[in-house]
Design an enzyme around this catalytic site. Structure first.
Site, PDB file in Angstrom:
ATOM      1  N   LEU A 119      48.761  42.683  29.594  1.00 14.07           N
ATOM      2  CA  LEU A 119      48.791  41.429  30.346  1.00 14.07           C
ATOM      3  C   LEU A 119      47.443  41.085  30.953  1.00 14.07           C
ATOM      4  O   LEU A 119      47.120  39.911  31.162  1.00 14.07           O
ATOM      5  CB  LEU A 119      49.845  41.510  31.466  1.00 14.07           C
ATOM      6  N   GLY A 120      46.667  42.096  31.276  1.00 10.37           N
ATOM      7  CA  GLY A 120      45.373  41.874  31.911  1.00 10.37           C
ATOM      8  C   GLY A 120      44.780  43.179  32.372  1.00 10.37           C
ATOM      9  O   GLY A 120      45.342  44.269  32.178  1.00 10.37           O
ATOM     10  N   VAL A 173      47.083  46.371  32.954  1.00 13.01           N
ATOM     11  CA  VAL A 173      48.449  45.998  33.296  1.00 13.01           C
ATOM     12  C   VAL A 173      49.184  45.630  32.010  1.00 13.01           C
ATOM     13  O   VAL A 173      48.722  44.779  31.242  1.00 13.01           O
ATOM     14  CB  VAL A 173      48.492  44.816  34.280  1.00 13.01           C
ATOM     15  N   LYS A 225      51.119  48.902  35.844  1.00 12.47           N
ATOM     16  CA  LYS A 225      49.685  48.992  36.095  1.00 12.47           C
ATOM     17  C   LYS A 225      49.254  50.460  35.966  1.00 12.47           C
ATOM     18  O   LYS A 225      49.753  51.332  36.692  1.00 12.47           O
ATOM     19  CB  LYS A 225      49.347  48.466  37.482  1.00 12.47           C
ATOM     20  N   ASP A 280      41.997  41.213  49.802  1.00 18.31           N
ATOM     21  CA  ASP A 280      41.585  40.803  48.456  1.00 18.31           C
ATOM     22  C   ASP A 280      42.399  39.585  48.000  1.00 18.31           C
ATOM     23  O   ASP A 280      42.932  39.547  46.890  1.00 18.31           O
ATOM     24  CB  ASP A 280      41.759  41.962  47.471  1.00 18.31           C
TER      25      ASP A 280
END
Length: 758
Positions: free
Chosen positions: A459-460, A467, A481, A577
């Site tokens: 996913l990224g 992930v 993750k 963040d």
């Protein structure tokens, strides 16, 4: 943004069950009217009503007290008589059995206040109270409450000739009560609620309700004033989102006359309608009240109105919003021309909450040239539907039920088994911070869910690692993750994420389902969010552009999540963040703040900041925090300001593919602001499709959040209210546009008809 799952305005004359009908006080005599001064030997007049000793009702065979270990205690205080000066203390399970003359809805009010001079510590008593199977209080303790007196009010449906009100102390503890009211409620009125597209009649008499808030709006200095029905009304001041926007107004209560066509003093006392809040000046956007509530509950909301601010040239027409959603248009003169000013009325709603706050807002209807909005009173009650429990959890309820069946031994066995299970989970987690809400997955489960970490399911990738999309054995989709061995984020961040997310619960925070810590692998398992990140929808590829309304709703939900972080814990939590890549969207585009690896607990009350190493994402980093290493909640506010700027411009905060002077979006936007050319960097997908007043309000808010000094930045609660204002402006403009379109259609249609006739 919270959605009104169940919502409809009811007719003015429809009375709610707690109104006890539209009768005068002289006509209403409760069939059941127990005012019990527990532990007292004398009658006590309290707030205009007379409470009687238990013996008075027992002698008339109206009440039976079943208790093996009880004692009546009285305070030595010489202050005026009060129901809080005596109490009945139980050291074992005890029940008051009331004889009920009229079946149906009854009010139950419980009064509690520890007597300080009593030799046993009443403040540490653990109180469980059950009325006909409904858990009213579950292990309540004044040690956690913090106050000295407590009144709990409920509406319960009684279906048998007796009511058993049972008190249960925890092991080696006691339970006490100072006074009890059981009063029948006249009438059994249903209300209507919209569930999706179907309309259902909900008879509230079949549910249990708990009074949460009852406000006399506009009265700063409430004194003890008697309500004919014994209801307690408090001032609204502490719930106002911004007191500077509000003006208290009032009239003589004697000017208010009962009218059989409208509500009477049984609906609300005259002095509630005689005070109100209005907007301080025409520049104010709205009046808004914020109430902490339990998420995922249904609430009955009643809003009281009586116009004491307007005149014939300035009609009282405004919009009512509940939980950030449009509720109804209020026209205080619409019933019987201008004579309606002399009558009071209310509007009733049922709302399903998902967040930890419920907002109620009134704003002028700008389309009607209205410049003001008002409110006189507000009532909020929690509705208990399927699970008959008001306070408490399923485990506690199960313990009570098992205790009543099997006795104290079964309860202790259950407690021991539960304790062992929790200790085992903590041992497996290898950290005391990991709680039972966080599951331990095996590496084999994770591998099977990701098809051995198939890159097709990627996913990224972020600072922690990659992930993946995963599918568990039960078919549930998850986001997995996996920590990168070379990542700067290691064991500390891994444990930090688990510790924080396992203790947090909010619809706008991502849910941590579990983790894996096997064979040096550190893996986190989250709920799967089908629509990816906000950043992807703003400037990613293969995404349909978000409308301005969608963007505002996403920003509002994110602000709610951050506000919960800042205020929901004793010290608060600073995310550290906040960025569009960490705002994830579910299938309904509900936003959820993610990635808590570098989050920190906020400063204790005596300190203004936390001193810590600088961490975060370039482009979103608070400059004051960067210089001083002083971390505060306002650091999140700065980062959120950059999120707002990205939402307006549809561009990333940092982009090195842009010309040098445009790499940093904040500096680029500031330059355009100075040159009065800000329109040049607005997302082209918004041009011509957004109300400019709404957009400019968000732009101004973004600049406030991006102030260099943290003391000049607003708190997240203010940010949330301003965003909701912007949404209200956008929605109002849409309503106006729809009205104009309809009018144009009518003109065109009439024109065509005329041509045909000619």
């Amino acid at each position: 943004m919270g959605k009104l799952e169940l919502l409809i305005w009811m007719p003015f004359a429809l009375a709610f069950l707690l109104s006890m009908g539209n009768q005068s006080s002289s006509q209403f005599i409760p069939a059941d009217n127990y005012l019990l001064a527990c532990g007292s030997s004398v009658n006590i007049t309290f707030q205009g009503r007379k409470f009687f000793p238990e013996s008075v009702y027992e002698n008339n065979d109206e009440l039976e007290l079943k208790s093996q270990k009880s004692v009546a205690v009285t305070s030595d205080s010489s202050s005026p008589a009060s129901i809080y000066q005596s109490a009945r203390i139980f050291q074992g399970r005890a029940s008051y059995i009331f004889t009920i003359e009229q079946l149906g809805q009854h009010w139950i009010r419980l009064y509690f206040s520890p007597l300080p001079e009593f030799h046993q510590n009443m403040s540490s008593a653990s109180i469980t109270a059950i009325a006909d199977g409904v858990v009213l209080l579950n292990n309540f303790s004044f040690m956690e409450y913090g106050g000295s007196n407590l009144i709990k009010e409920y509406a319960i449906d009684i279906t048998s000739p007796t009511l058993a009100l049972t008190f249960i102390p925890s092991a080696n503890s006691l339970v006490f009560v100072n006074a009890i009211e059981v009063v029948s409620i006249a009438g059994d009125h249903g209300i209507y609620a919209i569930n999706n597209t179907s309309v259902h009649s909900l008879s509230l008499s079949k549910f249990a309700l708990e009074t949460v808030y009852r406000l006399d709006v506009g009265d700063e200095s409430l004194t003890t004033r008697n309500d004919d029905l014994g209801r307690d009304w408090e001032s609204d001041e502490k719930y106002m989102a911004s007191n500077s926007r509000a003006l208290n107004v009032s009239v003589d209560p004697e000017a208010i006359q009962d009218n059989p066509r409208s509500v009477t003093h049984l609906t609300a006392p005259k002095w509630v309608y005689a005070t109100a809040k209005a907007m301080a000046d025409a520049r104010s956007r709205n009046l808004s009240w914020v109430f902490p509530v339990n998420p995922n509950n249904n609430y009955f909301v009643r809003v009281h109105f009586w116009d004491i601010i307007s005149n014939l040239e300035n009609y009282a027409i405004f919009i009512l919003f509940i939980d950030g959603a449009y509720a109804t248009r209020v026209d205080l003169y619409s019933q019987e021309s201008y004579s309606y000013i002399y009558e009071r009325h209310h509007m009733d709603f049922v709302v399903s909450t998902r967040g930890n706050n419920l907002t109620v807002t009134v704003a002028p209807d700008r389309t009607a040239n209205s410049t003001n909005a008002t409110m006189n009173g507000l009532e909020i009650m929690k509705i208990v539907t399927e699970v008959r429990t008001l306070d408490g959890r399923a485990l506690a309820k199960l313990s009570v039920i098992l205790g009543s069946i099997f006795g104290a031994t079964a309860f202790l066995v259950l407690f021991a088994v539960t304790s062992y299970y929790l200790k085992t989970c903590r041992s497996q987690a290898s950290s005391r911070a990991i709680t039972r809400s966080c599951r331990l997955f095996t590496l084999q489960e994770i591998s099977e869910a990701t098809n051995n970490f198939d890159e097709c399911l990627l996913l990224g990738e972020g600072g922690f690692g990659k992930v993946y999309e995963g599918t568990m054995n039960d078919g549930e989709k998850v986001a997995i993750k996996v920590a990168n061995a070379q990542s700067r984020q290691g064991l500390r961040e891994f444990r930090n994420e688990i510790e924080l997310l396992s203790k947090l619960s909010h619809k706008n925070l991502v849910s941590l389902m579990g983790y894996c810590n096997e064979e040096t692998q550190m893996i986190l398992v989250y709920e799967f969010l089908a629509n990816g990140s906000l950043s992807g929808h703003l400037y990613g590829t293969n995404f349909l552009p978000l409308s301005w309304k969608q963007r505002l709703e996403i920003c509002i939900g994110t602000a709610k999540g951050l506000h919960y972080l800042h205020t929901g814990a004793a010290q608060g939590i600073i995310h550290r963040d906040v960025k569009t890549a960490n705002i994830l969207l579910n299938e309904n585009f509900v936003p959820k703040v993610a990635d808590f690896g570098i989050s920190r607990k906020g400063p204790p009350l005596e300190k203004s900041h936390v001193t810590t190493l600088v961490k975060g994402s370039f482009g979103y980093l608070d400059p004051e925090y960067f210089r001083t290493k002083y971390l505060t909640e306002k650091s999140d506010v700065f980062s959120f300001g950059m999120v707002l700027m990205e939402v307006i411009c549809g561009k990333p905060a940092i982009d090195d593919t842009r010309p040098t002077e445009h790499i940093n979006l904040a500096r680029w936007a500031s330059s355009c602001q100075d040159k009065d050319t800000f329109y040049e960097i607005i997302d082209p997908n918004l041009m011509g499709k957004v109300n400019l007043d709404s957009l400019n309000k968000v732009r101004e808010l973004a600049w406030k959040c991006l102030e260099e000094s943290r003391t000049n930045r607003p708190p997240m609660g203010y940010v949330l209210c301003e965003l909701e204002d912007a949404l209200h402006i956008e929605l109002a403009s849409r309503i106006q546009q729809v009205s104009m379109d309809c009018a144009i259609d009518v003109v065109v249609e009439n024109g065509i008809k005329d041509e045909k006739e000619q």
